[in-house]
Design an enzyme around this catalytic site. Sequence first.
Site, PDB file in Angstrom:
ATOM      1  N   ARG A  51       0.696  -1.187  -0.005  1.00 57.43           N
ATOM      2  CA  ARG A  51      -0.052   0.023  -0.081  1.00 57.43           C
ATOM      3  C   ARG A  51       0.774   1.218   0.036  1.00 57.43           C
ATOM      4  NH1 ARG A  51      -2.670  -3.830   1.631  1.00 57.43           N
ATOM      5  NH2 ARG A  51      -0.691  -4.393   2.686  1.00 57.43           N
ATOM      6  N   THR A  52       1.464   1.310   0.967  1.00 57.62           N
ATOM      7  CA  THR A  52       2.444   2.593   1.274  1.00 57.62           C
ATOM      8  C   THR A  52       3.163   2.916   0.120  1.00 57.62           C
ATOM      9  OG1 THR A  52       2.563   2.090   3.295  1.00 57.62           O
ATOM     10  CG2 THR A  52       4.026   3.972   2.655  1.00 57.62           C
ATOM     11  N   LYS A  80      25.903  -3.223  -0.187  1.00 52.48           N
ATOM     12  CA  LYS A  80      27.471  -3.059  -0.417  1.00 52.48           C
ATOM     13  C   LYS A  80      27.897  -1.972   1.043  1.00 52.48           C
ATOM     14  CE  LYS A  80      26.935  -2.119  -5.215  1.00 52.48           C
ATOM     15  NZ  LYS A  80      26.968  -1.054  -6.080  1.00 52.48           N
ATOM     16  N   ARG A 101      11.178   4.009   3.867  1.00 56.45           N
ATOM     17  CA  ARG A 101      10.593   3.004   4.737  1.00 56.45           C
ATOM     18  C   ARG A 101      11.847   2.112   5.451  1.00 56.45           C
ATOM     19  NH1 ARG A 101       5.539  -1.128   4.891  1.00 56.45           N
ATOM     20  NH2 ARG A 101       4.521   0.915   5.264  1.00 56.45           N
ATOM     21  N   HIS A 129       4.492   5.368  11.905  1.00 54.43           N
ATOM     22  CA  HIS A 129       4.123   5.520  10.632  1.00 54.43           C
ATOM     23  C   HIS A 129       3.272   6.729  10.464  1.00 54.43           C
ATOM     24  CE1 HIS A 129       3.069   3.899   6.662  1.00 54.43           C
ATOM     25  NE2 HIS A 129       2.730   2.703   7.142  1.00 54.43           N
TER      26      HIS A 129
HETATM   27  N1   CP Z   1      -0.495   0.049   5.898  1.00 54.96           N
HETATM   28  C1   CP Z   1       0.713  -0.321   5.171  1.00 54.96           C
HETATM   29  O1   CP Z   1       1.833   0.166   5.658  1.00 54.96           O
HETATM   30  O2   CP Z   1       0.791  -1.232   4.362  1.00 54.96           O
HETATM   31  P1   CP Z   1       1.975  -1.688   3.467  1.00 54.96           P
HETATM   32  O3   CP Z   1       3.099  -2.359   4.441  1.00 54.96           O
HETATM   33  O4   CP Z   1       1.467  -2.731   2.530  1.00 54.96           O
HETATM   34  O5   CP Z   1       2.623  -0.472   3.113  1.00 54.96           O
END
Ligand code: CP
Length: 313
Positions: A51-52, A80, A101, A129
């Site tokens: 999603r993100t 590396k 991320r 998040h």
């Molecule tokens: N909600 C969420 O962060 O989903 P993903 O891990 O698929 O990005």
Amino acid sequence: MRNLIDPLDFTLDETISILDLADRIASNEEAYSHVADGKKLATLFYEPSTRTRLSFESAMLSLGGKTLGFAGANQSSATKGETVADTARVVSCYADIIAMRHPKEGAPLRASMYSSIPVINAGDGGHNHPTQTLIDLMTIRHRKGRLDNLTVGFCGDLKFGRTVHSLVNSLVRFNDNKFYFISPEELKVPDYLIEDTLIPNKSVYKEVRSLEDTLPELDVLYMTRVQRERFFNEDDYIRLKDTYILNKEKLQLAPADMPVLHPLPRVDEISTDVDTDKRAAYFEQVQNGKYIRMALIMSLLELTDPLTGKKVL
Ligand code: CP
């Protein structure tokens, strides 16, 4: 230059302004289709995501911009030994904004210290998040018409669930919100969330074990997945993973207007027979994810809203 590393990086007024912009985009997406012409988003994902990452990319493309990046540390020079600091410096030469991320808590913050372009934390370990939090706030506001005076139940893995930590940090800033934390002993909310957030804000909260007993009390239920990837011991994961399973039968105990949120992905904690219940809000969250990320990109790039003629931040 602004970054989004922690939900508290935006003031309450700024948070509301971003939610309002996301609502305007949702109701007239076409009006925003050239706002970011010529701009580039770099998605640096050292940890898996559906999603993100895809909603960030979809958001930038929908604004008229372009995207580049990697979807796994093994696709980058991190293999590396390149540091996050050096990667941030390098990517600053190629893009206008970064969404990162990383499995290590604090990695996006470190990137922001070396980047010359805005950095958005797209999830750091079990920590925060913040973009998911904006999605959750947008969805709760749509469903309940308010963000204060709510009793919110968080259920599942409250220790490692970064979306829980970020959303609690944000909801305490609104008036009179109360919290039920429903988890096994081993997956309780971290002490720091209680000591640094709930107690200083004089928030009313209860830590409980039973989902069934708590459901009738709730305005909003936030389910979470037990985070297998953050366990040290597979046996503990297997023992705890099915502690809470929300199904159609249990949902009968809840108020008729209690939305069920989940950041997704889900495993077994919400049965698919809940999906057709009007209280299921998790796929609405997914849709809102694109609008929130469009609003965020616009805000951090200081782009003008074509409908109001103003910048957001
Ligand atoms: N909600 C969420 O962060 O989903 P993903 O891990 O698929 O990005």
